[in-house]
Design a protein around this motif. Structure first.
Motif, PDB file in Angstrom:
ATOM      1  N   LEU A  57       0.829  -1.122  -0.048  1.00 30.14           N
ATOM      2  CA  LEU A  57      -0.226  -0.143  -0.024  1.00 30.14           C
ATOM      3  C   LEU A  57       0.852   1.088   0.150  1.00 30.14           C
ATOM      4  CD1 LEU A  57      -0.160   1.702   3.069  1.00 30.14           C
ATOM      5  CD2 LEU A  57      -1.173  -0.517   3.478  1.00 30.14           C
ATOM      6  N   ALA A  58       0.314   2.180  -0.534  1.00 30.83           N
ATOM      7  CA  ALA A  58       1.057   3.520  -0.464  1.00 30.83           C
ATOM      8  C   ALA A  58       0.148   4.745  -0.244  1.00 30.83           C
ATOM      9  CB  ALA A  58       1.752   3.834  -1.954  1.00 30.83           C
ATOM     10  N   VAL A  59       0.646   5.525   0.545  1.00 29.93           N
ATOM     11  CA  VAL A  59      -0.003   6.817   0.871  1.00 29.93           C
ATOM     12  C   VAL A  59       0.753   8.057   0.791  1.00 29.93           C
ATOM     13  CG1 VAL A  59      -1.727   5.660   2.573  1.00 29.93           C
ATOM     14  CG2 VAL A  59       0.438   6.565   3.302  1.00 29.93           C
ATOM     15  N   ALA A  60       0.267   9.242   0.452  1.00 31.02           N
ATOM     16  CA  ALA A  60       1.097  10.440   0.234  1.00 31.02           C
ATOM     17  C   ALA A  60       1.311  11.221   1.555  1.00 31.02           C
ATOM     18  CB  ALA A  60       0.242  11.202  -0.629  1.00 31.02           C
ATOM     19  N   LEU A  61       2.459  11.765   1.457  1.00 24.94           N
ATOM     20  CA  LEU A  61       2.980  12.809   2.458  1.00 24.94           C
ATOM     21  C   LEU A  61       2.779  14.070   1.803  1.00 24.94           C
ATOM     22  CD1 LEU A  61       4.726  10.263   2.986  1.00 24.94           C
ATOM     23  CD2 LEU A  61       6.431  11.951   3.916  1.00 24.94           C
ATOM     24  N   ARG A  62       1.327  14.496   2.529  1.00 28.74           N
ATOM     25  CA  ARG A  62       0.812  15.809   1.945  1.00 28.74           C
ATOM     26  C   ARG A  62       0.306  16.720   3.204  1.00 28.74           C
ATOM     27  NH1 ARG A  62      -2.672  17.089  -2.405  1.00 28.74           N
ATOM     28  NH2 ARG A  62      -3.053  14.742  -3.050  1.00 28.74           N
ATOM     29  N   ALA A  63       0.892  18.016   2.746  1.00 30.43           N
ATOM     30  CA  ALA A  63       0.793  19.121   3.795  1.00 30.43           C
ATOM     31  C   ALA A  63       0.530  20.518   3.002  1.00 30.43           C
ATOM     32  CB  ALA A  63       1.916  19.168   4.678  1.00 30.43           C
ATOM     33  N   ARG A  64      -0.424  21.213   3.269  1.00 33.23           N
ATOM     34  CA  ARG A  64      -0.761  22.388   2.824  1.00 33.23           C
ATOM     35  C   ARG A  64      -0.566  22.476   1.223  1.00 33.23           C
ATOM     36  NH1 ARG A  64       0.147  26.630   6.160  1.00 33.23           N
ATOM     37  NH2 ARG A  64      -0.223  25.771   8.344  1.00 33.23           N
ATOM     38  N   GLY A  65      -1.481  21.414   0.607  1.00 35.89           N
ATOM     39  CA  GLY A  65      -1.780  21.140  -0.676  1.00 35.89           C
ATOM     40  C   GLY A  65      -0.623  20.522  -1.589  1.00 35.89           C
ATOM     41  N   ARG A  66       0.629  20.322  -0.915  1.00 33.64           N
ATOM     42  CA  ARG A  66       1.739  19.726  -1.498  1.00 33.64           C
ATOM     43  C   ARG A  66       2.104  18.350  -1.163  1.00 33.64           C
ATOM     44  NH1 ARG A  66       8.056  22.193  -1.246  1.00 33.64           N
ATOM     45  NH2 ARG A  66       8.993  20.504  -2.163  1.00 33.64           N
ATOM     46  N   VAL A  67       2.459  17.507  -2.155  1.00 35.36           N
ATOM     47  CA  VAL A  67       2.967  16.193  -1.883  1.00 35.36           C
ATOM     48  C   VAL A  67       4.266  16.170  -1.867  1.00 35.36           C
ATOM     49  CG1 VAL A  67       2.740  13.901  -2.746  1.00 35.36           C
ATOM     50  CG2 VAL A  67       0.973  15.194  -3.095  1.00 35.36           C
ATOM     51  N   TYR A  68       4.783  15.891  -0.511  1.00 37.66           N
ATOM     52  CA  TYR A  68       6.377  15.726  -0.347  1.00 37.66           C
ATOM     53  C   TYR A  68       6.968  14.415  -0.531  1.00 37.66           C
ATOM     54  CZ  TYR A  68       5.879  20.292   2.037  1.00 37.66           C
ATOM     55  OH  TYR A  68       5.885  21.650   2.312  1.00 37.66           O
ATOM     56  N   GLY A  69       5.932  13.200  -0.726  1.00 32.85           N
ATOM     57  CA  GLY A  69       6.578  12.253  -1.035  1.00 32.85           C
ATOM     58  C   GLY A  69       5.492  10.963  -0.842  1.00 32.85           C
ATOM     59  N   VAL A  70       5.924   9.829  -0.614  1.00 27.69           N
ATOM     60  CA  VAL A  70       5.086   8.848  -0.368  1.00 27.69           C
ATOM     61  C   VAL A  70       5.596   7.711   0.542  1.00 27.69           C
ATOM     62  CG1 VAL A  70       3.879   6.720  -1.454  1.00 27.69           C
ATOM     63  CG2 VAL A  70       4.208   8.965  -2.759  1.00 27.69           C
ATOM     64  N   LEU A  71       4.860   7.155   1.535  1.00 25.65           N
ATOM     65  CA  LEU A  71       4.870   6.190   2.456  1.00 25.65           C
ATOM     66  C   LEU A  71       4.663   4.743   1.693  1.00 25.65           C
ATOM     67  CD1 LEU A  71       5.964   5.044   5.253  1.00 25.65           C
ATOM     68  CD2 LEU A  71       3.467   5.748   5.940  1.00 25.65           C
ATOM     69  N   GLY A  72       5.358   3.655   1.582  1.00 24.78           N
ATOM     70  CA  GLY A  72       5.254   2.679   0.922  1.00 24.78           C
ATOM     71  C   GLY A  72       5.177   1.499   2.061  1.00 24.78           C
ATOM     72  N   VAL A  73       4.299   0.573   2.181  1.00 26.97           N
ATOM     73  CA  VAL A  73       4.332  -0.401   3.170  1.00 26.97           C
ATOM     74  C   VAL A  73       4.217  -1.838   2.474  1.00 26.97           C
ATOM     75  CG1 VAL A  73       3.097  -1.397   5.172  1.00 26.97           C
ATOM     76  CG2 VAL A  73       2.995   1.099   4.787  1.00 26.97           C
ATOM     77  N   PHE A  74       4.974  -2.819   3.001  1.00 28.38           N
ATOM     78  CA  PHE A  74       5.163  -3.998   2.217  1.00 28.38           C
ATOM     79  C   PHE A  74       4.991  -5.210   3.058  1.00 28.38           C
ATOM     80  CE2 PHE A  74       8.084  -0.909   0.447  1.00 28.38           C
ATOM     81  CZ  PHE A  74       7.333  -0.718  -0.876  1.00 28.38           C
ATOM     82  N   ALA A  75       3.828  -5.906   3.162  1.00 31.58           N
ATOM     83  CA  ALA A  75       3.479  -6.952   4.124  1.00 31.58           C
ATOM     84  C   ALA A  75       3.420  -8.506   3.328  1.00 31.58           C
ATOM     85  CB  ALA A  75       2.371  -6.381   4.739  1.00 31.58           C
ATOM     86  N   ALA A  76       3.547  -9.472   4.207  1.00 33.84           N
ATOM     87  CA  ALA A  76       3.335 -10.579   3.924  1.00 33.84           C
ATOM     88  C   ALA A  76       1.923 -11.346   3.728  1.00 33.84           C
ATOM     89  CB  ALA A  76       4.409 -11.749   4.793  1.00 33.84           C
ATOM     90  N   GLU A  77       1.039 -10.607   4.302  1.00 27.93           N
ATOM     91  CA  GLU A  77      -0.374 -11.020   4.264  1.00 27.93           C
ATOM     92  C   GLU A  77      -1.073  -9.755   4.615  1.00 27.93           C
ATOM     93  OE1 GLU A  77      -0.316 -11.781   9.308  1.00 27.93           O
ATOM     94  OE2 GLU A  77      -0.070 -13.363   7.880  1.00 27.93           O
ATOM     95  N   PRO A  78      -2.678 -10.135   4.246  1.00 30.48           N
ATOM     96  CA  PRO A  78      -3.638  -8.826   4.266  1.00 30.48           C
ATOM     97  C   PRO A  78      -3.516  -8.397   5.451  1.00 30.48           C
ATOM     98  CG  PRO A  78      -4.261 -10.762   2.941  1.00 30.48           C
ATOM     99  CD  PRO A  78      -3.122 -11.192   3.774  1.00 30.48           C
ATOM    100  N   LYS A  79      -3.872  -6.939   5.781  1.00 34.16           N
ATOM    101  CA  LYS A  79      -3.896  -6.415   6.907  1.00 34.16           C
ATOM    102  C   LYS A  79      -5.419  -5.972   7.330  1.00 34.16           C
ATOM    103  CE  LYS A  79       0.074  -6.962   7.722  1.00 34.16           C
ATOM    104  NZ  LYS A  79       0.630  -8.029   8.969  1.00 34.16           N
ATOM    105  N   ALA A  80      -5.930  -5.382   8.476  1.00 33.46           N
ATOM    106  CA  ALA A  80      -7.072  -5.105   8.652  1.00 33.46           C
ATOM    107  C   ALA A  80      -7.495  -3.815   8.087  1.00 33.46           C
ATOM    108  CB  ALA A  80      -7.135  -4.830  10.164  1.00 33.46           C
ATOM    109  N   ASP A  81      -8.563  -3.479   7.813  1.00 34.28           N
ATOM    110  CA  ASP A  81      -9.231  -2.252   7.116  1.00 34.28           C
ATOM    111  C   ASP A  81      -8.423  -1.113   7.568  1.00 34.28           C
ATOM    112  OD1 ASP A  81     -10.715  -4.062   5.344  1.00 34.28           O
ATOM    113  OD2 ASP A  81     -12.616  -3.690   6.689  1.00 34.28           O
ATOM    114  N   SER A  82      -8.185  -0.972   8.909  1.00 39.90           N
ATOM    115  CA  SER A  82      -7.803   0.212   9.537  1.00 39.90           C
ATOM    116  C   SER A  82      -6.305   0.508   9.223  1.00 39.90           C
ATOM    117  CB  SER A  82      -7.688   0.220  11.205  1.00 39.90           C
ATOM    118  OG  SER A  82      -6.961  -1.143  11.419  1.00 39.90           O
ATOM    119  N   ALA A  83      -5.463  -0.468   8.537  1.00 43.24           N
ATOM    120  CA  ALA A  83      -4.167  -0.421   8.145  1.00 43.24           C
ATOM    121  C   ALA A  83      -3.766   0.993   7.216  1.00 43.24           C
ATOM    122  CB  ALA A  83      -3.856  -1.625   7.295  1.00 43.24           C
ATOM    123  N   LEU A  84      -4.866   1.167   6.198  1.00 43.74           N
ATOM    124  CA  LEU A  84      -4.673   2.351   5.341  1.00 43.74           C
ATOM    125  C   LEU A  84      -4.679   3.579   6.161  1.00 43.74           C
ATOM    126  CD1 LEU A  84      -4.344   3.085   2.391  1.00 43.74           C
ATOM    127  CD2 LEU A  84      -6.607   3.130   2.238  1.00 43.74           C
ATOM    128  N   GLY A  85      -5.693   3.715   6.994  1.00 35.20           N
ATOM    129  CA  GLY A  85      -5.923   4.792   7.668  1.00 35.20           C
ATOM    130  C   GLY A  85      -4.863   5.337   8.745  1.00 35.20           C
TER     131      GLY A  85
END
Length: 251
Positions: free
Chosen positions: A126-154
């Motif tokens: 999964l990947a989520v943006a590092l966003r602040a004040r309308g600017r995307v500074y980068g991306v946080l990527g997560v790599f897992a061996a198995e599916p996660k709970a629905d709350s993982a993205l949040g």
């Protein structure tokens, strides 16, 4: 009293937010800050690895990774130059995933990345943006061996948000600090020039405009900045003959 361990993801997230909130400091290190965020994310989501792909203040692309699975995180982030969830997220600013990398859609969408990730036991990304004040500074990527709970993205998004806020605050602080230093330097220079003008005008018994003219002609002739000439006058290392060089002050 012995501290109680964090028993829920919420407590772990709260601890992480407190630990990463202080970023306005002269010794702030972006790689260390984002590496810490990545490590906390990997721990809270029990992922194989996590990492941040971001642009620094000079717009160069950099990578910071969790200590957990550091080599894996770096490899999978770098492998996305031909496509991957982090690249898609950075381009759109929207979350991507969690995605099962063995699924047909993922293989068709990112064939090289999906093959490399699954070969190393990564089933979900999964990947989520590092966003602040309308600017995307980068991306946080997560790599897992198995599916996660629905709350993982949040949860990942919350960590990405605090990481982005840290970068934004630090860079705004750096800009203000540098501007303040430039203004202070300009003010100090102006004061030195005014002091030198006053010294010469008094010594030559002339106006300050004439003294300034002599300093300016000398600066041009010797290819020096006015502040340097003023400093020489204040230090007494520039005698009148060199400064006037036949022009002399106008009385």
């Amino acid at each position: 009293m012995k501290a109680m361990p964090d028993r829920t993801p919420e407590l772990g997230l709260a601890r992480a937010l407190v630990e990463t909130v202080v970023t306005v400091a002269d010794d702030f290190d972006e790689d260390r800050h984002l590496g810490r965020v990545s490590q906390v994310c990997a721990e809270l989501l029990d992922a194989l690895a996590a990492g941040v792909m971001y642009t620094d203040a000079q717009d160069a692309v950099r990578i910071a990774t969790s200590r957990r699975g550091e080599r894996l995180a770096r490899e999978l982030l770098e492998a996305q130059h031909l496509g991957g969830p982090c690249i898609d997220c950075f381009g759109s600013g929207k979350p991507v995933g969690p995605v099962r990398l063995a699924a047909r859609d993922a293989v068709a969408r990112w064939p090289e990345f999906a093959a490399r990730a699954t070969a190393q036991g990564v089933d979900v990304a999964l990947a989520v943006a590092l966003r602040a004040r309308g600017r995307v500074y980068g991306v946080l990527g997560v790599f897992a061996a198995e599916p996660k709970a629905d709350s993982a993205l949040g949860l990942a998004q919350a960590l990405a948000d605090v990481a982005a806020a840290g970068l934004h605050n630090q860079r705004a602080y750096t800009e203000c600090r540098d501007l303040s230093r430039q203004l202070q330097a300009a003010l100090s220079s102006r004061i030195r020039i005014e002091q030198a003008k006053g010294i010469l005008a008094e010594r030559w018994q002339t106006g300050t405009d004439a003294a300034f003219g002599a300093m300016r002609r000398y600066a041009r002739r010797e290819r020096l900045v006015m502040d340097t000439v003023a400093g020489m006058v204040l230090q007494g290392t520039l005698d009148d003959a060199m400064l006037q060089d036949g022009y002399g002050p106008s009385r």
